[in-house]
Design a protein around this motif. Sequence first.
Motif, PDB file in Angstrom:
ATOM      1  N   UNK A 100       0.815  -1.213   0.000  1.00 47.14           N
ATOM      2  CA  UNK A 100       0.000   0.000   0.000  1.00 47.14           C
ATOM      3  C   UNK A 100       0.849   1.265   0.000  1.00 47.14           C
ATOM      4  N   UNK A 101       2.068   1.194   0.492  1.00 46.35           N
ATOM      5  CA  UNK A 101       2.967   2.350   0.441  1.00 46.35           C
ATOM      6  C   UNK A 101       3.371   2.675  -0.991  1.00 46.35           C
ATOM      7  N   UNK A 102       3.708   1.652  -1.754  1.00 52.25           N
ATOM      8  CA  UNK A 102       4.088   1.859  -3.155  1.00 52.25           C
ATOM      9  C   UNK A 102       2.891   2.333  -3.976  1.00 52.25           C
ATOM     10  N   UNK A 103       1.727   1.742  -3.725  1.00 49.42           N
ATOM     11  CA  UNK A 103       0.516   2.171  -4.433  1.00 49.42           C
ATOM     12  C   UNK A 103       0.187   3.632  -4.114  1.00 49.42           C
ATOM     13  N   UNK A 104       0.347   4.014  -2.851  1.00 49.22           N
ATOM     14  CA  UNK A 104       0.092   5.400  -2.446  1.00 49.22           C
ATOM     15  C   UNK A 104       1.070   6.345  -3.137  1.00 49.22           C
ATOM     16  N   UNK A 105       2.331   5.951  -3.164  1.00 47.72           N
ATOM     17  CA  UNK A 105       3.336   6.777  -3.837  1.00 47.72           C
ATOM     18  C   UNK A 105       3.030   6.937  -5.311  1.00 47.72           C
ATOM     19  N   UNK A 106       2.603   5.858  -5.939  1.00 50.61           N
ATOM     20  CA  UNK A 106       2.249   5.934  -7.357  1.00 50.61           C
ATOM     21  C   UNK A 106       1.042   6.849  -7.558  1.00 50.61           C
ATOM     22  N   UNK A 107       0.078   6.784  -6.653  1.00 51.95           N
ATOM     23  CA  UNK A 107      -1.093   7.662  -6.749  1.00 51.95           C
ATOM     24  C   UNK A 107      -0.678   9.125  -6.676  1.00 51.95           C
ATOM     25  N   UNK A 108       0.215   9.448  -5.761  1.00 49.06           N
ATOM     26  CA  UNK A 108       0.687  10.836  -5.616  1.00 49.06           C
ATOM     27  C   UNK A 108       1.379  11.291  -6.897  1.00 49.06           C
ATOM     28  N   UNK A 109       2.254  10.444  -7.429  1.00 48.77           N
ATOM     29  CA  UNK A 109       2.981  10.800  -8.652  1.00 48.77           C
ATOM     30  C   UNK A 109       2.010  10.997  -9.812  1.00 48.77           C
ATOM     31  N   UNK A 110       1.071  10.080  -9.975  1.00 48.50           N
ATOM     32  CA  UNK A 110       0.118  10.182 -11.082  1.00 48.50           C
ATOM     33  C   UNK A 110      -0.710  11.454 -10.979  1.00 48.50           C
ATOM     34  N   UNK A 111      -1.110  11.811  -9.774  1.00 44.77           N
ATOM     35  CA  UNK A 111      -1.865  13.056  -9.608  1.00 44.77           C
ATOM     36  C   UNK A 111      -0.998  14.258  -9.953  1.00 44.77           C
ATOM     37  N   UNK A 112       0.241  14.264  -9.487  1.00 41.40           N
ATOM     38  CA  UNK A 112       1.143  15.388  -9.790  1.00 41.40           C
ATOM     39  C   UNK A 112       1.430  15.493 -11.291  1.00 41.40           C
ATOM     40  N   UNK A 113       1.430  14.369 -11.983  1.00 39.68           N
ATOM     41  CA  UNK A 113       1.683  14.385 -13.427  1.00 39.68           C
ATOM     42  C   UNK A 113       0.435  14.692 -14.252  1.00 39.68           C
ATOM     43  N   UNK A 114      -0.703  14.864 -13.572  1.00 36.39           N
ATOM     44  CA  UNK A 114      -1.927  15.229 -14.281  1.00 36.39           C
ATOM     45  C   UNK A 114      -2.755  14.057 -14.769  1.00 36.39           C
ATOM     46  N   UNK A 115      -2.693  12.938 -14.072  1.00 37.88           N
ATOM     47  CA  UNK A 115      -3.487  11.762 -14.413  1.00 37.88           C
ATOM     48  C   UNK A 115      -4.431  11.430 -13.255  1.00 37.88           C
ATOM     49  N   UNK A 116      -5.464  12.264 -13.046  1.00 38.64           N
ATOM     50  CA  UNK A 116      -6.325  12.081 -11.869  1.00 38.64           C
ATOM     51  C   UNK A 116      -7.085  10.754 -11.853  1.00 38.64           C
ATOM     52  N   UNK A 117      -7.537  10.266 -12.998  1.00 34.75           N
ATOM     53  CA  UNK A 117      -8.266   8.991 -13.005  1.00 34.75           C
ATOM     54  C   UNK A 117      -7.355   7.845 -12.602  1.00 34.75           C
ATOM     55  N   UNK A 118      -6.142   7.852 -13.124  1.00 39.25           N
ATOM     56  CA  UNK A 118      -5.186   6.806 -12.759  1.00 39.25           C
ATOM     57  C   UNK A 118      -4.811   6.901 -11.276  1.00 39.25           C
ATOM     58  N   UNK A 119      -4.669   8.129 -10.793  1.00 35.25           N
ATOM     59  CA  UNK A 119      -4.376   8.330  -9.368  1.00 35.25           C
ATOM     60  C   UNK A 119      -5.525   7.794  -8.515  1.00 35.25           C
ATOM     61  N   UNK A 120      -6.749   8.095  -8.922  1.00 33.22           N
ATOM     62  CA  UNK A 120      -7.925   7.599  -8.198  1.00 33.22           C
ATOM     63  C   UNK A 120      -7.946   6.071  -8.191  1.00 33.22           C
ATOM     64  N   UNK A 121      -7.632   5.469  -9.329  1.00 29.65           N
ATOM     65  CA  UNK A 121      -7.583   4.005  -9.402  1.00 29.65           C
ATOM     66  C   UNK A 121      -6.581   3.431  -8.395  1.00 29.65           C
TER      67      UNK A 121
END
Length: 186
Positions: free
Chosen positions: A134-155
């Motif tokens: 869950x730590x890696x998934x959370x980190x990926x969510x943060x990165x995806x949101x910062x890169x402008x991929x909100x749907x992927x971050x939400x996933x």
Amino acid sequence: MITLTHILKLIVTAGAFSVWISTAALAESDRLDQLFGDLAVAEGRESRRLADEIWFEWSQSGSAAMDLLLKRGRDALDAGNVPAAIEHFTALIDHAPEFPEGWNARATAYFLAGLYGPSIADIEQVLALEPRHFGALSGLAVILEELGYPQDALDMWQKVQAIHPGQDGLESAIARLKAGLDGTSL
């Protein structure tokens, strides 16, 4: 001169060691499975306690030398020395590529250095070794949101929710992303 008896003793010893390693890995896997099962339904302090136990298990490589590299890298991060942390974590990964927490720690260091591509590549390695991280998934969510991929971050946040529903900040991150995707604001 090596005798047949000596060779057979070596083979038996190696086989016994292999069984011991496999048994230890199964016991660790069973413990993590139990912790994850409990985490999925835990709330409040119990959720945080279980997550801490999982993090503790993830931080145990089985080798004192590898654990020391992990500690040195974490200490370097705590001191703000990201380049040194990356060096320690890279050495750890070179010697123990099957240890997910080495990859996760370096992914964090790369993220802090603003190196999102290498961070994402390391997160992929973490998730290949431990899909419930869950730590890696959370980190990926943060990165995806910062890169402008909100749907992927939400996933990604929703994957975290299935594993660790009591994670701090999870509900607000999901609500924020859903509101943004719906065109509303919080």
